[in-house]
Scaffold this motif. Structure first.
Motif, PDB file in Angstrom:
ATOM      1  N   LEU A   1       0.827  -1.202   0.000  1.00  0.00           N
ATOM      2  CA  LEU A   1       0.000   0.000   0.000  1.00  0.00           C
ATOM      3  C   LEU A   1       0.861   1.251   0.000  1.00  0.00           C
ATOM      4  CD1 LEU A   1      -2.746   1.464   0.347  1.00  0.00           C
ATOM      5  CD2 LEU A   1      -2.429   1.207   2.820  1.00  0.00           C
ATOM      6  N   ARG A   2       0.563   2.161  -0.912  1.00  0.00           N
ATOM      7  CA  ARG A   2       1.252   3.445  -0.984  1.00  0.00           C
ATOM      8  C   ARG A   2       0.192   4.545  -1.069  1.00  0.00           C
ATOM      9  NH1 ARG A   2       4.311   0.187   0.177  1.00  0.00           N
ATOM     10  NH2 ARG A   2       6.373  -0.294  -0.691  1.00  0.00           N
ATOM     11  N   LYS A   3       0.446   5.658  -0.407  1.00  0.00           N
ATOM     12  CA  LYS A   3      -0.496   6.774  -0.388  1.00  0.00           C
ATOM     13  C   LYS A   3       0.127   8.006  -1.033  1.00  0.00           C
ATOM     14  CE  LYS A   3      -3.163   5.500   3.731  1.00  0.00           C
ATOM     15  NZ  LYS A   3      -3.667   5.961   5.051  1.00  0.00           N
ATOM     16  N   ASN A   4      -0.713   8.682  -1.830  1.00  0.00           N
ATOM     17  CA  ASN A   4      -0.328   9.968  -2.446  1.00  0.00           C
ATOM     18  C   ASN A   4       1.013   9.869  -3.184  1.00  0.00           C
ATOM     19  OD1 ASN A   4      -2.642  11.020  -1.209  1.00  0.00           O
ATOM     20  ND2 ASN A   4      -1.492  11.699   0.575  1.00  0.00           N
ATOM     21  N   VAL A   5       1.109   8.845  -4.031  1.00  0.00           N
ATOM     22  CA  VAL A   5       2.356   8.633  -4.767  1.00  0.00           C
ATOM     23  C   VAL A   5       2.609   9.794  -5.733  1.00  0.00           C
ATOM     24  CG1 VAL A   5       3.554   7.112  -6.377  1.00  0.00           C
ATOM     25  CG2 VAL A   5       2.168   6.147  -4.527  1.00  0.00           C
ATOM     26  N   HIS A   6       1.566  10.223  -6.448  1.00  0.00           N
ATOM     27  CA  HIS A   6       1.713  11.249  -7.470  1.00  0.00           C
ATOM     28  C   HIS A   6       1.174  12.614  -7.012  1.00  0.00           C
ATOM     29  CE1 HIS A   6       2.810   8.027 -10.175  1.00  0.00           C
ATOM     30  NE2 HIS A   6       1.665   7.405  -9.911  1.00  0.00           N
ATOM     31  N   ALA A   7       1.014  12.806  -5.718  1.00  0.00           N
ATOM     32  CA  ALA A   7       0.502  14.078  -5.222  1.00  0.00           C
ATOM     33  C   ALA A   7       1.556  15.173  -5.400  1.00  0.00           C
ATOM     34  CB  ALA A   7       0.117  13.962  -3.751  1.00  0.00           C
ATOM     35  N   ARG A   8       1.130  16.327  -5.864  1.00  0.00           N
ATOM     36  CA  ARG A   8       2.037  17.448  -6.086  1.00  0.00           C
ATOM     37  C   ARG A   8       2.021  18.391  -4.885  1.00  0.00           C
ATOM     38  NH1 ARG A   8       0.898  20.258 -11.721  1.00  0.00           N
ATOM     39  NH2 ARG A   8       2.671  21.460 -10.920  1.00  0.00           N
ATOM     40  N   GLN A   9       3.187  18.891  -4.558  1.00  0.00           N
ATOM     41  CA  GLN A   9       3.315  19.862  -3.475  1.00  0.00           C
ATOM     42  C   GLN A   9       3.433  21.257  -4.084  1.00  0.00           C
ATOM     43  OE1 GLN A   9       2.989  19.073  -0.309  1.00  0.00           O
ATOM     44  NE2 GLN A   9       2.805  16.877  -0.774  1.00  0.00           N
ATOM     45  N   TYR A  10       2.472  22.123  -3.762  1.00  0.00           N
ATOM     46  CA  TYR A  10       2.445  23.469  -4.323  1.00  0.00           C
ATOM     47  C   TYR A  10       3.030  24.465  -3.337  1.00  0.00           C
ATOM     48  CZ  TYR A  10      -0.860  21.485  -7.698  1.00  0.00           C
ATOM     49  OH  TYR A  10      -1.449  20.733  -8.664  1.00  0.00           O
ATOM     50  N   ARG A  11       3.631  25.501  -3.895  1.00  0.00           N
ATOM     51  CA  ARG A  11       4.083  26.635  -3.099  1.00  0.00           C
ATOM     52  C   ARG A  11       3.113  27.793  -3.281  1.00  0.00           C
ATOM     53  NH1 ARG A  11       9.987  28.070  -4.739  1.00  0.00           N
ATOM     54  NH2 ARG A  11       8.976  27.928  -6.791  1.00  0.00           N
TER      55      ARG A  11
ATOM     56  N   CYS B   1      -5.472  35.356  -3.850  1.00  0.00           N
ATOM     57  CA  CYS B   1      -4.917  35.132  -2.514  1.00  0.00           C
ATOM     58  C   CYS B   1      -5.613  34.006  -1.752  1.00  0.00           C
ATOM     59  CB  CYS B   1      -4.983  36.416  -1.689  1.00  0.00           C
ATOM     60  SG  CYS B   1      -4.050  37.788  -2.389  1.00  0.00           S
ATOM     61  N   LEU B   2      -6.946  34.047  -1.712  1.00  0.00           N
ATOM     62  CA  LEU B   2      -7.679  33.070  -0.909  1.00  0.00           C
ATOM     63  C   LEU B   2      -7.708  31.689  -1.562  1.00  0.00           C
ATOM     64  CD1 LEU B   2      -9.387  32.479   1.572  1.00  0.00           C
ATOM     65  CD2 LEU B   2     -11.400  33.263   0.302  1.00  0.00           C
ATOM     66  N   CYS B   3      -8.003  31.629  -2.860  1.00  0.00           N
ATOM     67  CA  CYS B   3      -8.081  30.331  -3.542  1.00  0.00           C
ATOM     68  C   CYS B   3      -6.753  29.568  -3.525  1.00  0.00           C
ATOM     69  CB  CYS B   3      -8.582  30.517  -4.972  1.00  0.00           C
ATOM     70  SG  CYS B   3     -10.321  31.011  -5.062  1.00  0.00           S
ATOM     71  N   PRO B   4      -5.597  30.206  -3.781  1.00  0.00           N
ATOM     72  CA  PRO B   4      -4.331  29.470  -3.641  1.00  0.00           C
ATOM     73  C   PRO B   4      -4.102  28.923  -2.238  1.00  0.00           C
ATOM     74  CG  PRO B   4      -3.981  31.456  -4.911  1.00  0.00           C
ATOM     75  CD  PRO B   4      -5.391  31.534  -4.380  1.00  0.00           C
ATOM     76  N   TYR B   5      -4.492  29.693  -1.212  1.00  0.00           N
ATOM     77  CA  TYR B   5      -4.338  29.207   0.163  1.00  0.00           C
ATOM     78  C   TYR B   5      -5.217  27.974   0.402  1.00  0.00           C
ATOM     79  CZ  TYR B   5      -4.702  29.045   5.243  1.00  0.00           C
ATOM     80  OH  TYR B   5      -4.711  28.630   6.553  1.00  0.00           O
ATOM     81  N   CYS B   6      -6.458  28.029  -0.076  1.00  0.00           N
ATOM     82  CA  CYS B   6      -7.358  26.880   0.089  1.00  0.00           C
ATOM     83  C   CYS B   6      -6.831  25.663  -0.670  1.00  0.00           C
ATOM     84  CB  CYS B   6      -8.755  27.249  -0.403  1.00  0.00           C
ATOM     85  SG  CYS B   6      -9.591  28.504   0.591  1.00  0.00           S
ATOM     86  N   LEU B   7      -6.268  25.878  -1.850  1.00  0.00           N
ATOM     87  CA  LEU B   7      -5.725  24.761  -2.621  1.00  0.00           C
ATOM     88  C   LEU B   7      -4.594  24.073  -1.878  1.00  0.00           C
ATOM     89  CD1 LEU B   7      -5.456  23.111  -5.248  1.00  0.00           C
ATOM     90  CD2 LEU B   7      -3.932  24.899  -6.094  1.00  0.00           C
ATOM     91  N   ILE B   8      -3.700  24.866  -1.299  1.00  0.00           N
ATOM     92  CA  ILE B   8      -2.572  24.282  -0.575  1.00  0.00           C
ATOM     93  C   ILE B   8      -3.052  23.556   0.689  1.00  0.00           C
ATOM     94  CG2 ILE B   8      -0.472  24.849   0.701  1.00  0.00           C
ATOM     95  CD1 ILE B   8      -0.004  27.076  -1.301  1.00  0.00           C
ATOM     96  N   ARG B   9      -4.030  24.111   1.368  1.00  0.00           N
ATOM     97  CA  ARG B   9      -4.554  23.451   2.566  1.00  0.00           C
ATOM     98  C   ARG B   9      -5.275  22.155   2.217  1.00  0.00           C
ATOM     99  NH1 ARG B   9      -2.488  24.330   7.183  1.00  0.00           N
ATOM    100  NH2 ARG B   9      -4.436  23.593   8.116  1.00  0.00           N
ATOM    101  N   LEU B  10      -5.997  22.158   1.109  1.00  0.00           N
ATOM    102  CA  LEU B  10      -6.711  20.948   0.708  1.00  0.00           C
ATOM    103  C   LEU B  10      -5.761  19.848   0.248  1.00  0.00           C
ATOM    104  CD1 LEU B  10      -9.774  22.471  -1.177  1.00  0.00           C
ATOM    105  CD2 LEU B  10      -9.774  21.357   1.045  1.00  0.00           C
TER     106      LEU B  10
END
Length: 285
Positions: A25-35, A251-260
């Motif tokens: 089992l592997r989790k979030n293998v292809h998940a991208r980390q945004y800045r 400003c708000l949407c990028p913050y929500c994207l990173i939190r999600l």
């Protein structure tokens, strides 16, 4: 001992798995980390396109109210187009032009043909929708501009993206609104301005974004301020709401994207579809 194979008979049910099954089992293998800064920078494309629609509508309102002459708008658009044309080549030193093989004479001919064609058909554009009520024209224009924003190419590789459809919807909206202006000259100038702001301006934005990111950010901020100032002269409430929308997108949407992104829980394991990684092209010959 149970084996994960289908070609041998085993004394286990078909849906049986042992404890080793979840070891892969592997989790979030292809998940991208945004800045955050990178996402805010990329949101500039959405902000600029919203401001383009706002500037277009404000300009049309000024012409319809008689506060802006078609000669003045045409002169300002012509000067800004020349400056943008020079900047477009100066950003990359003309490398893009040399790669495409397109000459300045070809650009001039295309511009003259478009201007002559639009000017010749401006009386037709002016009377094209006379039989349609003004409320219907406004509703159609609003829907077309909304469709332009939805289908515009913001840089995402998605099936809904269609630059041709987006541009056609914007030009259709400009034709509808131009038909409600006083004279044919107004319609000609309005359609020409729509082509400049919806077709030529995004090309310059894309070049600035790729070559000079800092200049792109500065142009985005100035363009947003210009749109807000123009809208504030018509409606202060509309300007406040539009400013809130721009701040939310940038400003708000990028913050929500990173939190999600932290809540992602995609699982991968032996239950995934098999991927053939071996080169099988030799069997196709």
């Amino acid at each position: 001992r149970w084996q994960k194979v289908l070609y041998e008979r085993q004394p286990f049910p078909d849906n049986y798995v042992d404890q080793r099954f979840l070891e892969e089992l592997r989790k979030n293998v292809h998940a991208r980390q945004y800045r955050y800064r990178a996402v805010v920078f990329q949101s500039g494309a959405v902000v600029q396109q919203l401001c383009s629609v706002c500037v277009f509508v404000v300009t049309w309102w000024y012409m319809d109210a008689g506060m802006l002459s078609p000669q003045g708008l045409f002169g300002a658009a012509l000067v800004s187009s020349l400056l943008g044309y020079i900047l477009f080549d100066a950003v990359d030193g003309g490398a893009g032009r040399r790669e495409s093989g397109r000459t300045r004479w070809a650009d001039l001919k295309s511009t003259l043909v478009f201007a002559a064609f639009t000017y010749g058909f401006s009386p037709v554009l002016k009377t094209l929708t006379e039989s349609i009520s003004t409320d219907t024209i406004y509703a159609m224009s609003a829907l077309m501009l909304l469709g332009h924003l939805i289908f515009f190419n913001y840089g995402a590789n998605a099936a809904i993206v269609s630059s041709t459809l987006s541009l056609n919807m914007a030009i259709f909206a400009s034709v509808c609104l131009a038909s409600r202006l006083p004279r044919s000259l107004h319609a000609f100038v309005m359609v020409t301005f729509a082509m400049q702001i919806f077709a030529l301006w995004p090309m310059l934005q894309k070049k600035l974004k790729a070559q000079t990111p800092r200049c792109y950010v500065g142009v985005t901020v100035l363009f947003a301020l210009a749109a807000l100032v123009g809208l504030a002269t018509i409606s202060s409430v509309g300007a406040v709401l539009f400013a809130s929308l721009l701040l939310a997108i940038s400003c708000l949407c990028p913050y929500c994207l990173i939190r999600l992104q932290l809540l992602k829980d995609n699982i991968h394991g032996p239950w995934d579809e098999a991927e053939i990684k071996e080169d099988l092209s030799r069997f196709l010959m």
